[in-house]
Design a protein around this motif. Sequence first.
Motif, short mmCIF file in Angstrom:
data_model
loop_
_atom_site.label_atom_id
_atom_site.label_comp_id
_atom_site.label_asym_id
_atom_site.label_seq_id
_atom_site.Cartn_x
_atom_site.Cartn_y
_atom_site.Cartn_z
N ASN A 200 -4.77 2.56 -4.63
CA ASN A 200 -4.98 1.15 -4.32
C ASN A 200 -3.87 0.57 -3.46
O ASN A 200 -2.71 0.95 -3.58
CB ASN A 200 -5.09 0.38 -5.64
N SER A 202 -2.18 -2.19 -3.43
CA SER A 202 -1.01 -2.83 -4.05
C SER A 202 -0.45 -2.06 -5.24
O SER A 202 0.76 -2.06 -5.47
CB SER A 202 -1.38 -4.26 -4.50
N LYS A 203 -1.31 -1.35 -5.96
CA LYS A 203 -0.86 -0.67 -7.18
C LYS A 203 -0.70 0.83 -7.02
O LYS A 203 -0.11 1.49 -7.88
CB LYS A 203 -1.86 -0.96 -8.31
N SER A 206 -3.39 5.31 -10.17
CA SER A 206 -3.18 5.02 -11.59
C SER A 206 -2.33 6.12 -12.22
O SER A 206 -2.28 7.26 -11.73
CB SER A 206 -4.53 4.94 -12.31
#
Length: 243
Positions: A200, A202-203, A206
């Motif tokens: 992602n 911005s992140k 996971s």
Amino acid sequence: MLSKAQIKYIQSLQHKKYRQKSGQFIAEGDKIVPELISGGMVVREVYATKEWISGHEQVLSGRVPVIGVEAHVLKQLSALTTPNQALALVDIPPAAPLVLKGRVSLALETIQDPGNMGTLIRIADWFGIKQLICTPDCVDVYNPKTIQATMGSIARVNIIETDLLSLLQKEEVPSYAATLQGTDITTFSKLAEGIILIGNESKGLSDAVIAASTHKLTIPRLGGAESLNAGVAAGIICGRLLI
């Protein structure tokens, strides 16, 4: 001349639920439309100005139905702020089989921006990656802005939507997770097989996907930038691992 019903239908394809229901999407762009025709996608109709049609007779050459429309009609049909001179109605291709052995795949987790998604598809095409894996929560690859950002590469890259974590847990091929806490990418050899994982905007990826990957890699940082754009990172990684 397009009927009101035709105009309404084409406008509806700006929305994902209607694309899924109809199995069709719209592609806009003076260069993209010929690319999709030449790339073998099922183009049902092309709507274009007379000037554009006269300049593309060779690529059209009776291969698809072409309807001449005025610029103000294209503006009605367009999902873009600045309409192009041509718009195509295209069938969404059937899902290709997922093949991991003997090839390099690019896998994306939760990419949200249509422009970024289009750029990533284009990067895959540039580096000869024929298979792009997306998690279900990624932006729709048939979003008009995504299609435009691919610049026609959507015709040459198979898009497969699946659960990435489950796929990695099978460990059929090695996987390479882009993360700030990985091993210097310059220490890796050229890839002949595997999955390159991009997360992602911005992140990032996971924790679960990073943990499930077989290799963690990072692009050495020489300056003070906090992170890289997903497309930029993918381009650097592909350039280092595939060439």
